[in-house]
Design an enzyme around this catalytic site. Structure first.
Site, PDB file in Angstrom:
ATOM      1  N   CYS A 120       0.847  -1.197   0.000  1.00  0.00           N
ATOM      2  CA  CYS A 120       0.000   0.000   0.000  1.00  0.00           C
ATOM      3  C   CYS A 120       0.878   1.241   0.000  1.00  0.00           C
ATOM      4  O   CYS A 120       1.455   1.588   1.039  1.00  0.00           O
ATOM      5  CB  CYS A 120      -0.925  -0.032   1.217  1.00  0.00           C
ATOM      6  SG  CYS A 120      -1.912   1.461   1.386  1.00  0.00           S
ATOM      7  N   CYS A 180      -0.268   4.022   2.296  1.00  0.00           N
ATOM      8  CA  CYS A 180      -0.037   3.769   3.727  1.00  0.00           C
ATOM      9  C   CYS A 180       1.451   3.878   4.072  1.00  0.00           C
ATOM     10  O   CYS A 180       1.822   4.454   5.089  1.00  0.00           O
ATOM     11  CB  CYS A 180      -0.492   2.367   4.128  1.00  0.00           C
ATOM     12  SG  CYS A 180      -2.050   1.847   3.448  1.00  0.00           S
ATOM     13  N   ASP A 181       2.315   3.283   3.249  1.00  0.00           N
ATOM     14  CA  ASP A 181       3.710   3.088   3.641  1.00  0.00           C
ATOM     15  C   ASP A 181       4.730   3.879   2.819  1.00  0.00           C
ATOM     16  O   ASP A 181       5.923   3.815   3.107  1.00  0.00           O
ATOM     17  CB  ASP A 181       4.049   1.584   3.575  1.00  0.00           C
ATOM     18  CG  ASP A 181       3.156   0.766   4.510  1.00  0.00           C
ATOM     19  OD1 ASP A 181       2.841   1.281   5.600  1.00  0.00           O
ATOM     20  OD2 ASP A 181       2.762  -0.345   4.149  1.00  0.00           O
TER      21      ASP A 181
END
Ligand code: NAP
Length: 301
Positions: A130, A133-134
């Protein structure tokens, strides 16, 4: 007989449980693996409003604690099928049968994996699924994005704004991604594309250090040093057990709009398993709150 049975103990399911308990409903949450869904796989979570930074595990623990504190019951078991008896639903599991007046499905979607031997142990240690997200953890670094669809290209563009260099690795010689992305990709100076290429191995010490890539056209293999990879080759919704019962879209997601209602009265679908444009923690927890409210209204009728 529970008022609400929640299937899936990720952010969506546990938020539905929290809201339903606070509305004085009896709630059972069934989860077959670890509570927290995909979240425990994230070493750091920094996109939840109100939390500067915490580990995925920490966040998952807080979610479970909060649901339990409010009175939710949880049971670690696998759901095998659901029987709709009209005003009640029977949830059949590998640990017996449970009766609920309503069911909220929060089984999520899992990122499709490359299927390489070291992929699982390196997840969160250089292997990511992701970018939203990361991606922040790779600021100024060199990463690869695997895939050729809209997600892969959107991820490559997002990462190009954070990283020193992004290598997009696609197994064919043309992108599946829609044309609108092609120009943006061509203009991103720090994005290199490797066509006809497949990742064949993940290199590591304590975390990912690089990959080997095989070119199907030249039949040559090369090693590339990297700080991280983002596997963006699609997602697989966990809906196999609802096939033939609930209406699914072409990709297998449960058809449910913002109301979270499915084609069966009293059955709701929330979080990543539902048809929706943006799949994030915050959109999943929002669904949880909505479904609890809709289930309450259904019970009141
Ligand atoms: P997708 O469209 O199914 O694309 C998956 C990509 O991964 C394809 O390029 C595929 O290659 C490749 N792939 C699949 N398995 C692979 C494997 N084992 N090894 C290497 N490559 C592999 O999935 P997606 O990009 O996640 O998109 C999912 C849906 O969301 C699509 O309908 C998409 O349009 C939509 N979406 C839309 C937007 C938007 O901005 N509108 C953004 C993101 C997603 P092949 O091309 O060779 O099959």
């Amino acid at each position: 007989m529970y008022d609400i049975i929640v299937i899936g103990g990720g952010p969506a399911g546990l938020t539905a449980a929290l809201y339903a308990c606070r509305a004085n409903k009896s709630v059972l949450v069934l989860e077959k693996a670890a509570f927290g869904g995909q979240i425990p796989y994230s070493p750091k979570v920094e996109n939840i409003p109100g939390f500067l930074s915490l580990s995925g595990n920490e966040f998952a623990e807080k979610l479970v604690d909060q649901a339990l504190t409010q009175g939710a019951e949880v049971n670690p078991c696998e759901v095998l099928s659901i029987r709709d008896n009209g005003s009640a639903k029977t949830v059949i599991t590998d640990d017996g049968e449970y009766e609920g007046k309503t069911v909220i499905i929060a089984t999520g979607a899992n990122p499709r994996q490359l299927g390489l031997p070291k992929e699982k142990p390196l997840t969160g240690k250089g292997v990511n699924y992701c970018a939203a997200c990361d991606g922040m953890f790779y600021k100024g670094k060199t990463v690869a994005v695997i895939g050729g669809g809209n997600t892969a290209v959107a991820d490559a563009l997002l990462l190009s704004r954070l990283c020193k260099k992004v290598i997009l690795i696609h197994r064919r010689d043309s992108l599946r991604a829609t044309k609108v992305y092609h120009q943006a990709l061509a203009q991103a100076e720090n994005v290199e594309i490797l066509w006809n290429s497949q990742v064949t191995d993940l290199l590591s010490d304590s975390r990912l250090t690089g990959i080997t890539v095989y070119n199907n056209a030249t039949e040559k293999e090369q090693t590339i040093a990297l700080d991280g990879i983002f596997v963006s080759i699609g997602r697989v919704p966990a809906t196999a057990l609802f096939q033939g019962q609930l209406v699914l879209d072409d990709s297998g997601y449960i058809c449910a709009d913002e109301s979270t209602a499915t084609n069966i009265g009293g059955v709701f679908a929330i979080g990543d398993v539902r048809t929706k444009a943006v799949r994030q923690i915050v959109t999943a927890v929002a669904d949880g709150a909505v479904a609890a409210h809709m289930a309450e209204e259904y019970l009141a009728q």
